[in-house]
Design a protein around this motif. Structure first.
Motif, short mmCIF file in Angstrom:
data_model
loop_
_atom_site.label_atom_id
_atom_site.label_comp_id
_atom_site.label_asym_id
_atom_site.label_seq_id
_atom_site.Cartn_x
_atom_site.Cartn_y
_atom_site.Cartn_z
N PRO A 86 26.23 6.34 20.47
CA PRO A 86 25.93 6.74 21.85
C PRO A 86 24.83 7.80 21.96
O PRO A 86 24.27 7.99 23.04
CB PRO A 86 27.26 7.29 22.37
N LEU A 87 24.50 8.47 20.86
CA LEU A 87 23.42 9.47 20.87
C LEU A 87 22.04 8.84 20.69
O LEU A 87 21.03 9.52 20.86
CB LEU A 87 23.65 10.49 19.74
N LEU A 88 22.01 7.55 20.37
CA LEU A 88 20.75 6.87 20.12
C LEU A 88 20.10 6.43 21.43
O LEU A 88 20.78 6.13 22.42
CB LEU A 88 20.97 5.67 19.20
N LYS A 89 18.80 6.36 21.39
CA LYS A 89 17.98 6.03 22.57
C LYS A 89 18.46 4.75 23.25
O LYS A 89 18.66 4.72 24.47
CB LYS A 89 16.53 5.88 22.14
N ASN A 90 18.66 3.69 22.49
CA ASN A 90 19.07 2.40 23.04
C ASN A 90 20.22 1.79 22.24
O ASN A 90 20.20 0.61 21.90
CB ASN A 90 17.89 1.42 23.05
N GLY A 91 21.21 2.60 21.92
CA GLY A 91 22.35 2.11 21.15
C GLY A 91 21.92 1.52 19.82
O GLY A 91 21.01 2.05 19.17
N THR A 92 22.51 0.42 19.43
CA THR A 92 22.19 -0.18 18.13
C THR A 92 20.77 -0.73 18.06
O THR A 92 20.27 -0.98 16.97
CB THR A 92 23.20 -1.28 17.75
N ASP A 93 20.10 -0.88 19.20
CA ASP A 93 18.69 -1.29 19.17
C ASP A 93 17.79 -0.15 18.67
O ASP A 93 16.61 -0.38 18.39
CB ASP A 93 18.22 -1.75 20.56
N SER A 94 18.33 1.05 18.59
CA SER A 94 17.59 2.21 18.10
C SER A 94 18.04 2.59 16.69
O SER A 94 17.96 3.74 16.29
CB SER A 94 17.78 3.39 19.04
N LEU A 95 18.48 1.60 15.97
CA LEU A 95 18.98 1.79 14.61
C LEU A 95 18.46 0.65 13.74
O LEU A 95 18.47 -0.50 14.17
CB LEU A 95 20.50 1.77 14.67
N MET A 96 17.98 0.96 12.58
CA MET A 96 17.56 -0.06 11.64
C MET A 96 18.23 0.22 10.32
O MET A 96 18.18 1.35 9.80
CB MET A 96 16.04 -0.06 11.44
N ALA A 97 18.93 -0.77 9.77
CA ALA A 97 19.59 -0.62 8.47
C ALA A 97 18.97 -1.58 7.49
O ALA A 97 18.65 -2.73 7.83
CB ALA A 97 21.09 -0.90 8.61
N PHE A 98 18.79 -1.10 6.26
CA PHE A 98 18.19 -1.90 5.21
C PHE A 98 18.91 -1.57 3.90
O PHE A 98 18.92 -0.41 3.48
CB PHE A 98 16.69 -1.58 5.09
N ASP A 99 19.54 -2.56 3.33
CA ASP A 99 20.26 -2.38 2.07
C ASP A 99 19.58 -3.15 0.97
O ASP A 99 19.13 -4.29 1.19
CB ASP A 99 21.70 -2.88 2.19
N TYR A 100 19.51 -2.54 -0.22
CA TYR A 100 18.94 -3.24 -1.36
C TYR A 100 19.48 -2.68 -2.65
O TYR A 100 19.97 -1.56 -2.71
CB TYR A 100 17.41 -3.20 -1.33
N ASP A 101 19.39 -3.49 -3.69
CA ASP A 101 19.81 -3.08 -5.02
C ASP A 101 18.55 -2.92 -5.87
O ASP A 101 17.93 -3.92 -6.25
CB ASP A 101 20.72 -4.15 -5.63
N PRO A 102 18.13 -1.68 -6.15
CA PRO A 102 16.89 -1.47 -6.89
C PRO A 102 16.93 -1.97 -8.32
O PRO A 102 15.88 -2.18 -8.93
CB PRO A 102 16.69 0.04 -6.83
N THR A 103 18.11 -2.22 -8.85
CA THR A 103 18.20 -2.73 -10.22
C THR A 103 17.89 -4.21 -10.30
O THR A 103 17.61 -4.71 -11.38
CB THR A 103 19.60 -2.46 -10.82
N LYS A 104 17.93 -4.91 -9.17
CA LYS A 104 17.66 -6.34 -9.16
C LYS A 104 16.17 -6.66 -9.05
O LYS A 104 15.76 -7.77 -9.38
CB LYS A 104 18.40 -7.02 -8.00
N GLY A 105 15.39 -5.72 -8.56
CA GLY A 105 13.96 -6.00 -8.37
C GLY A 105 13.76 -7.07 -7.32
O GLY A 105 14.57 -7.27 -6.44
N LEU A 106 12.65 -7.78 -7.43
CA LEU A 106 12.34 -8.83 -6.46
C LEU A 106 12.89 -10.09 -6.97
O LEU A 106 12.97 -11.10 -6.82
CB LEU A 106 10.85 -8.89 -6.21
#
Length: 106
Positions: A86-106
């Motif tokens: 609720p503190l975000l400008k436009n709710g979840t539209d003002s949030l970006m999540a990115f998960d990755y495993d750096p040990t896997k590479g590309l």
């Protein structure tokens, strides 16, 4: 290893203290969710201007995707998200999540 990176756009009406308190809540999850290995956060700090309005971010590290999934659905995470979104400008539209495993590479 799994890295969970989240970028946030807070409402412009919030004070620096209110934003700090939101990050204190997020960081506090490490005390109740043992799968969290580390938490780091900060404010955008570049002259490049490629942040697309995202001024704050945090990174949580987990041993693996299974531990990340425990965190995502943990009741304490859900409760904190319910206070921060609720503190975000436009709710979840003002949030970006990115998960990755750096040990896997590309």
């Amino acid at each position: 290893m799994m890295k969970h990176i989240v970028l946030l756009q807070f409402k412009e009406s919030l004070t620096a203290q209110e934003i700090k308190e939101a990050f204190i809540l997020l960081e506090g999850l490490g005390k109740t969710i043992p799968q969290i290995k580390s938490f780091k956060c900060g404010k955008y700090d570049s002259n490049e201007g490629m942040n697309h309005g995202f001024e704050y971010g945090f990174e949580i590290e987990f041993d693996n995707a299974e531990d990340r999934d425990i965190y995502l659905f943990h009741p304490d995470h859900v409760a904190v998200a319910g206070k921060v979104i609720p503190l975000l400008k436009n709710g979840t539209d003002s949030l970006m999540a990115f998960d990755y495993d750096p040990t896997k590479g590309l």
